[in-house]
Design a protein around this motif. Structure first.
Motif, PDB file in Angstrom:
ATOM      1  N   ARG A  36       0.820  -1.202   0.000  1.00 28.78           N
ATOM      2  CA  ARG A  36       0.000   0.000   0.000  1.00 28.78           C
ATOM      3  C   ARG A  36       0.865   1.268   0.000  1.00 28.78           C
ATOM      4  N   LEU A  37       1.988   1.242   0.688  1.00 34.82           N
ATOM      5  CA  LEU A  37       2.897   2.387   0.659  1.00 34.82           C
ATOM      6  C   LEU A  37       3.397   2.640  -0.763  1.00 34.82           C
ATOM      7  N   ILE A  38       3.844   1.590  -1.424  1.00 37.29           N
ATOM      8  CA  ILE A  38       4.362   1.732  -2.784  1.00 37.29           C
ATOM      9  C   ILE A  38       3.282   2.257  -3.718  1.00 37.29           C
ATOM     10  N   ASP A  39       2.089   1.663  -3.638  1.00 39.96           N
ATOM     11  CA  ASP A  39       1.014   2.059  -4.541  1.00 39.96           C
ATOM     12  C   ASP A  39       0.530   3.482  -4.255  1.00 39.96           C
ATOM     13  N   SER A  40       0.486   3.876  -2.989  1.00 46.48           N
ATOM     14  CA  SER A  40       0.027   5.222  -2.644  1.00 46.48           C
ATOM     15  C   SER A  40       0.999   6.283  -3.143  1.00 46.48           C
ATOM     16  N   PHE A  41       2.289   5.999  -3.080  1.00 45.09           N
ATOM     17  CA  PHE A  41       3.277   6.949  -3.585  1.00 45.09           C
ATOM     18  C   PHE A  41       3.136   7.148  -5.090  1.00 45.09           C
ATOM     19  N   LYS A  42       2.655   6.142  -5.804  1.00 46.76           N
ATOM     20  CA  LYS A  42       2.530   6.227  -7.259  1.00 46.76           C
ATOM     21  C   LYS A  42       1.163   6.740  -7.704  1.00 46.76           C
ATOM     22  N   GLN A  43       0.306   7.117  -6.763  1.00 48.52           N
ATOM     23  CA  GLN A  43      -1.069   7.476  -7.103  1.00 48.52           C
ATOM     24  C   GLN A  43      -1.115   8.640  -8.097  1.00 48.52           C
ATOM     25  N   TYR A  44      -1.792   8.400  -9.179  1.00 46.58           N
ATOM     26  CA  TYR A  44      -1.900   9.406 -10.242  1.00 46.58           C
ATOM     27  C   TYR A  44      -3.307   9.489 -10.820  1.00 46.58           C
ATOM     28  N   ASP A  45      -3.829   8.331 -11.280  1.00 49.39           N
ATOM     29  CA  ASP A  45      -5.086   8.342 -12.024  1.00 49.39           C
ATOM     30  C   ASP A  45      -6.272   8.769 -11.172  1.00 49.39           C
ATOM     31  N   LEU A  46      -6.239   8.467  -9.864  1.00 50.67           N
ATOM     32  CA  LEU A  46      -7.329   8.902  -8.992  1.00 50.67           C
ATOM     33  C   LEU A  46      -7.426  10.420  -8.954  1.00 50.67           C
ATOM     34  N   PHE A  47      -6.281  11.098  -8.871  1.00 52.51           N
ATOM     35  CA  PHE A  47      -6.268  12.559  -8.797  1.00 52.51           C
ATOM     36  C   PHE A  47      -6.634  13.194 -10.139  1.00 52.51           C
ATOM     37  N   VAL A  48      -6.273  12.534 -11.234  1.00 51.07           N
ATOM     38  CA  VAL A  48      -6.660  13.052 -12.552  1.00 51.07           C
ATOM     39  C   VAL A  48      -8.173  13.124 -12.664  1.00 51.07           C
ATOM     40  N   ALA A  49      -8.850  12.075 -12.217  1.00 55.07           N
ATOM     41  CA  ALA A  49     -10.309  12.025 -12.330  1.00 55.07           C
ATOM     42  C   ALA A  49     -11.000  12.832 -11.240  1.00 55.07           C
ATOM     43  N   LEU A  50     -10.414  12.869 -10.031  1.00 53.80           N
ATOM     44  CA  LEU A  50     -11.095  13.484  -8.897  1.00 53.80           C
ATOM     45  C   LEU A  50     -10.885  14.991  -8.829  1.00 53.80           C
ATOM     46  N   THR A  51      -9.649  15.444  -8.861  1.00 55.35           N
ATOM     47  CA  THR A  51      -9.364  16.876  -8.679  1.00 55.35           C
ATOM     48  C   THR A  51      -8.693  17.514  -9.885  1.00 55.35           C
ATOM     49  N   GLY A  52      -8.115  16.692 -10.793  1.00 54.20           N
ATOM     50  CA  GLY A  52      -7.369  17.262 -11.906  1.00 54.20           C
ATOM     51  C   GLY A  52      -6.128  18.007 -11.448  1.00 54.20           C
ATOM     52  N   GLY A  53      -5.678  17.741 -10.223  1.00 54.63           N
ATOM     53  CA  GLY A  53      -4.518  18.438  -9.668  1.00 54.63           C
ATOM     54  C   GLY A  53      -4.867  19.738  -8.975  1.00 54.63           C
ATOM     55  N   GLY A  54      -6.118  20.153  -9.052  1.00 56.72           N
ATOM     56  CA  GLY A  54      -6.530  21.432  -8.490  1.00 56.72           C
ATOM     57  C   GLY A  54      -6.996  21.327  -7.046  1.00 56.72           C
ATOM     58  N   PRO A  55      -7.337  22.478  -6.448  1.00 56.70           N
ATOM     59  CA  PRO A  55      -7.338  23.822  -7.067  1.00 56.70           C
ATOM     60  C   PRO A  55      -5.921  24.298  -7.380  1.00 56.70           C
ATOM     61  N   GLY A  56      -5.777  24.860  -8.556  1.00 58.36           N
ATOM     62  CA  GLY A  56      -4.452  25.240  -9.042  1.00 58.36           C
ATOM     63  C   GLY A  56      -3.651  23.986  -9.308  1.00 58.36           C
ATOM     64  N   SER A  57      -2.558  23.844  -8.590  1.00 56.15           N
ATOM     65  CA  SER A  57      -1.756  22.619  -8.666  1.00 56.15           C
ATOM     66  C   SER A  57      -1.499  22.079  -7.266  1.00 56.15           C
ATOM     67  N   SER A  58      -2.376  22.420  -6.325  1.00 56.94           N
ATOM     68  CA  SER A  58      -2.131  22.109  -4.913  1.00 56.94           C
ATOM     69  C   SER A  58      -2.360  20.643  -4.565  1.00 56.94           C
ATOM     70  N   THR A  59      -3.059  19.887  -5.423  1.00 60.09           N
ATOM     71  CA  THR A  59      -3.273  18.466  -5.142  1.00 60.09           C
ATOM     72  C   THR A  59      -2.550  17.584  -6.156  1.00 60.09           C
ATOM     73  N   GLU A  60      -1.468  18.086  -6.689  1.00 63.53           N
ATOM     74  CA  GLU A  60      -0.654  17.271  -7.586  1.00 63.53           C
ATOM     75  C   GLU A  60       0.299  16.414  -6.758  1.00 63.53           C
ATOM     76  N   THR A  61       0.238  15.116  -6.943  1.00 68.06           N
ATOM     77  CA  THR A  61       1.215  14.231  -6.320  1.00 68.06           C
ATOM     78  C   THR A  61       2.498  14.260  -7.151  1.00 68.06           C
ATOM     79  N   VAL A  62       3.533  13.600  -6.654  1.00 72.09           N
ATOM     80  CA  VAL A  62       4.792  13.559  -7.399  1.00 72.09           C
ATOM     81  C   VAL A  62       4.592  12.818  -8.720  1.00 72.09           C
ATOM     82  N   SER A  63       3.837  11.734  -8.704  1.00 71.58           N
ATOM     83  CA  SER A  63       3.562  11.006  -9.949  1.00 71.58           C
ATOM     84  C   SER A  63       2.788  11.870 -10.940  1.00 71.58           C
TER      85      SER A  63
END
Length: 285
Positions: free
Chosen positions: A213-240
């Motif tokens: 779960r640690l490894i997968d959580s660090f790589k999380q990308y697609d959930l944020f693309v669909a949920l927040t799009g990285g916003g507001p602004g770029s404040s919810t962008e993960t490293v991936s």
């Protein structure tokens, strides 16, 4: 020689699918390189790494990712262990409930992201409907950084807690009943049996679940693309998310490769530390 002959197809696939991409990633990270201009590769040494590590925005991505990973993994482990402990017991309807609990894990992260995006809509989402129905004011879940973090953590926890439940239930049911019977004869309380028998004897399996779960959580990308799009602004962008954005939106392939290498080193380092503890735990139990 015969053994190598049998293993060579698998080794070839591993080299092509794993080793080659990783070495290419490391190689490109030392160049000022864009996938749109493949003929203009300029060696820059460690300048990509220096630029990234001196960028305060990148550190914000790491801080946000760290918060997200900590919240998700903590909630998933606590809820998963509790539910798994209940699901190890035999009761009527257990198989039906267990099957229903596993369903969120079968969905695509993008589907989960869009589902929770509609549920968390600030105007007509079901979550705000429930919040307002008990007398609280509506929350702009996806329009503010802190609520968006908790919203993403809730969606990820809803999706992946069943994975912890699955492993925890299997680990708990693998403990011999004779040990519990002996502890009960000695007058051990349920809390004592849980903390001194159940958790220690299932710790290796739970530790594997934690690592995954640690490894997968660090790589999380697609959930944020669909949920927040990285916003507001770029404040919810993960490293991936930042890696993908740098590579495929700005086409700074060299910088994206360097950032991916940094993330890879962090994940490998954490995994090695946890695997070392897992090895010691396996020798103990």
């Amino acid at each position: 020689m015969m053994i190598f002959g049998f293993l060579s197809p698998t080794l070839a696939i591993l080299i092509f699918m794993v080793a080659y991409p990783i070495f290419s990633l490391i190689y490109y990270s030392f160049f000022n390189f864009s996938a749109l201009r493949q003929g203009t590769m300029k060696p820059v040494g460690f300048n990509n790494y220096k630029f990234l590590l001196s960028d305060p925005d990148l550190w914000d991505r790491f801080i946000f990712t760290g918060k997200f990973v900590f919240i998700c993994v903590t909630l998933q482990m606590l809820i998963g262990i509790f539910v798994g402990y209940q699901m190890q017991k035999n009761f009527r309807g257990r198989d039906v409930i267990f099957t229903m609990l596993m369903m969120p894990m079968m969905l695509s992260p993008v589907v989960v992201g869009f589902l929770w995006r509609y549920m968390l809509n600030s105007e007509w989402g079901v979550i705000n409907f429930l919040v307002s129905s008990v007398g609280f004011s509506k929350v702009d879940w996806l329009g503010q950084t802190s609520p968006a973090l908790w919203a993403a953590a809730a969606a990820d926890t809803w999706m992946w807690t069943p994975f912890i439940v699955l492993l925890a239930t299997a680990a708990f049911r693998g403990i011999p009943e004779t040990i519990y019977e002996a502890a009960e004869v000695d007058g051990a309380s349920p809390a004592y049996r849980f903390f001194r028998i159940t958790l220690p004897m299932s710790a290796p399996v739970l530790f594997i679940a934690l690592i995954l779960r640690l490894i997968d959580s660090f790589k999380q990308y697609d959930l944020f693309v669909a949920l927040t799009g990285g916003g507001p602004g770029s404040s919810t962008e993960t490293v991936s998310f930042s890696v993908a954005k740098t590579a495929f939106s700005y086409f700074y392939t060299g910088e994206a490769s360097a950032l991916a290498v940094i993330l890879l080193v962090i994940i490998i380092g954490l995994s090695m530390i946890l695997v070392r503890h897992l090895t010691k735990m396996g020798e103990k139990y």
